[in-house]
Write a protein that holds these residues in place. Structure first.
Motif, PDB file in Angstrom:
ATOM      1  N   THR A  56     118.982 -50.067 -16.914  1.00  0.00           N
ATOM      2  CA  THR A  56     118.467 -50.299 -15.561  1.00  0.00           C
ATOM      3  C   THR A  56     119.557 -50.670 -14.561  1.00  0.00           C
ATOM      4  N   SER A  78     105.234 -49.899 -20.273  1.00  0.00           N
ATOM      5  CA  SER A  78     104.507 -51.023 -19.673  1.00  0.00           C
ATOM      6  C   SER A  78     102.996 -50.839 -19.765  1.00  0.00           C
ATOM      7  N   TRP A  79     102.510 -49.625 -19.916  1.00  0.00           N
ATOM      8  CA  TRP A  79     101.073 -49.371 -20.054  1.00  0.00           C
ATOM      9  C   TRP A  79     100.565 -49.662 -21.466  1.00  0.00           C
ATOM     10  N   ARG A  84     103.601 -54.757 -24.668  1.00  0.00           N
ATOM     11  CA  ARG A  84     103.691 -55.953 -23.827  1.00  0.00           C
ATOM     12  C   ARG A  84     103.533 -57.221 -24.656  1.00  0.00           C
ATOM     13  N   ASN A 108     112.569 -47.873 -22.524  1.00  0.00           N
ATOM     14  CA  ASN A 108     111.339 -47.578 -21.802  1.00  0.00           C
ATOM     15  C   ASN A 108     111.057 -46.081 -21.837  1.00  0.00           C
ATOM     16  N   GLU A 111     108.858 -43.838 -17.802  1.00  0.00           N
ATOM     17  CA  GLU A 111     108.343 -44.517 -16.620  1.00  0.00           C
ATOM     18  C   GLU A 111     109.454 -44.586 -15.574  1.00  0.00           C
ATOM     19  N   ALA A 114     112.002 -48.286 -11.520  1.00  0.00           N
ATOM     20  CA  ALA A 114     111.478 -49.440 -10.796  1.00  0.00           C
ATOM     21  C   ALA A 114     110.391 -50.158 -11.594  1.00  0.00           C
ATOM     22  N   ARG A 115     109.560 -49.411 -12.305  1.00  0.00           N
ATOM     23  CA  ARG A 115     108.497 -50.028 -13.096  1.00  0.00           C
ATOM     24  C   ARG A 115     109.089 -50.796 -14.277  1.00  0.00           C
ATOM     25  N   GLN A 118     110.729 -53.961 -12.895  1.00  0.00           N
ATOM     26  CA  GLN A 118     109.704 -54.946 -12.509  1.00  0.00           C
ATOM     27  C   GLN A 118     109.106 -55.620 -13.736  1.00  0.00           C
ATOM     28  N   PHE A 119     108.832 -54.830 -14.775  1.00  0.00           N
ATOM     29  CA  PHE A 119     108.282 -55.406 -16.008  1.00  0.00           C
ATOM     30  C   PHE A 119     109.258 -56.419 -16.596  1.00  0.00           C
ATOM     31  N   SER A 133     113.761 -41.479 -19.460  1.00  0.00           N
ATOM     32  CA  SER A 133     112.932 -40.978 -18.372  1.00  0.00           C
ATOM     33  C   SER A 133     112.243 -39.651 -18.664  1.00  0.00           C
TER      34      SER A 133
END
Length: 183
Positions: A56, A78-79, A84, A108, A111, A114-115, A118-119, A133
């Motif tokens: 990131t 994150s979904w 989580r 990740n 996603e 930015a997501r 943020q997570f 990605s």
């Protein structure tokens, strides 16, 4: 007395466990739990040589970056509720061992950056968060269940695949990690 309805997380964990147990049948090897299954790595080692992902902050991570250290490659999104749920214990184990002894990389899956950022900020994740990605790294490593953690020993050899949610601070995880570390 009326029974308490099952949570979505409990239903998903039970379904994952049932699918894994059914798929493995009598050939099941290794450790299983209510929400995870551990199997010996059986995929191609060639995935290692082509591993290259940005984190990131824009840093590129490659095989040479982790030579001499045990590594956990944790594929998450994150979904994904089990992802989580396990992330705090993954961060705790990263902090406990330190990156020089056990490098924990949170990858990740597909996603926006930015997501993922943020997570990480909202949950206190400070371990490196890498971005897959386009999902290419997950495909190369055969990841089809989230979360999936691939465990590499200190010599860089893949040893185990863990599918599902794990308490990384528990005794089962401690035994798995001990087998990866330098003697």
């Amino acid at each position: 007395m009326p029974s308490k309805p099952l949570s979505r997380r409990h239903i998903l964990q039970s379904a994952l466990w049932a699918m894994a147990a059914s798929a493995l049948g009598a050939q099941a090897q290794g450790l299983t739990g209510p929400a995870f299954e551990v199997s010996k790595w059986s995929g191609p080692v060639s995935s290692l040589s082509s591993f290259s992902l940005l984190d990131t902050s824009g840093k590129t991570w490659q095989l040479a970056d982790w030579r001499g250290r045990a590594v956990l490659l944790n594929f998450w999104a994150s979904w994904c509720e089990p992802c989580r749920a396990e992330m705090p214990t993954l961060q705790q184990v990263a902090d406990l061992y330190g990156p020089e002894r056990l490098l924990v990389l949170a990858i990740n899956f597909k996603e926006p950056a930015a997501r993922a950022i943020q997570f990480a900020k909202s949950t206190g994740v400070t371990m490196p968060v890498l971005l897959d990605s386009d999902g290419r790294a997950a495909r190369q490593w055969g990841v089809k269940v989230f979360p999936t953690t691939l465990m590499l020993d200190h010599s860089g050899q893949p040893r185990q695949r863990v599918q599902g949610e794990v308490d990384w601070t528990g005794s089962a995880a401690e035994k798995l990690i001990a087998g990866l570390l330098k003697p």
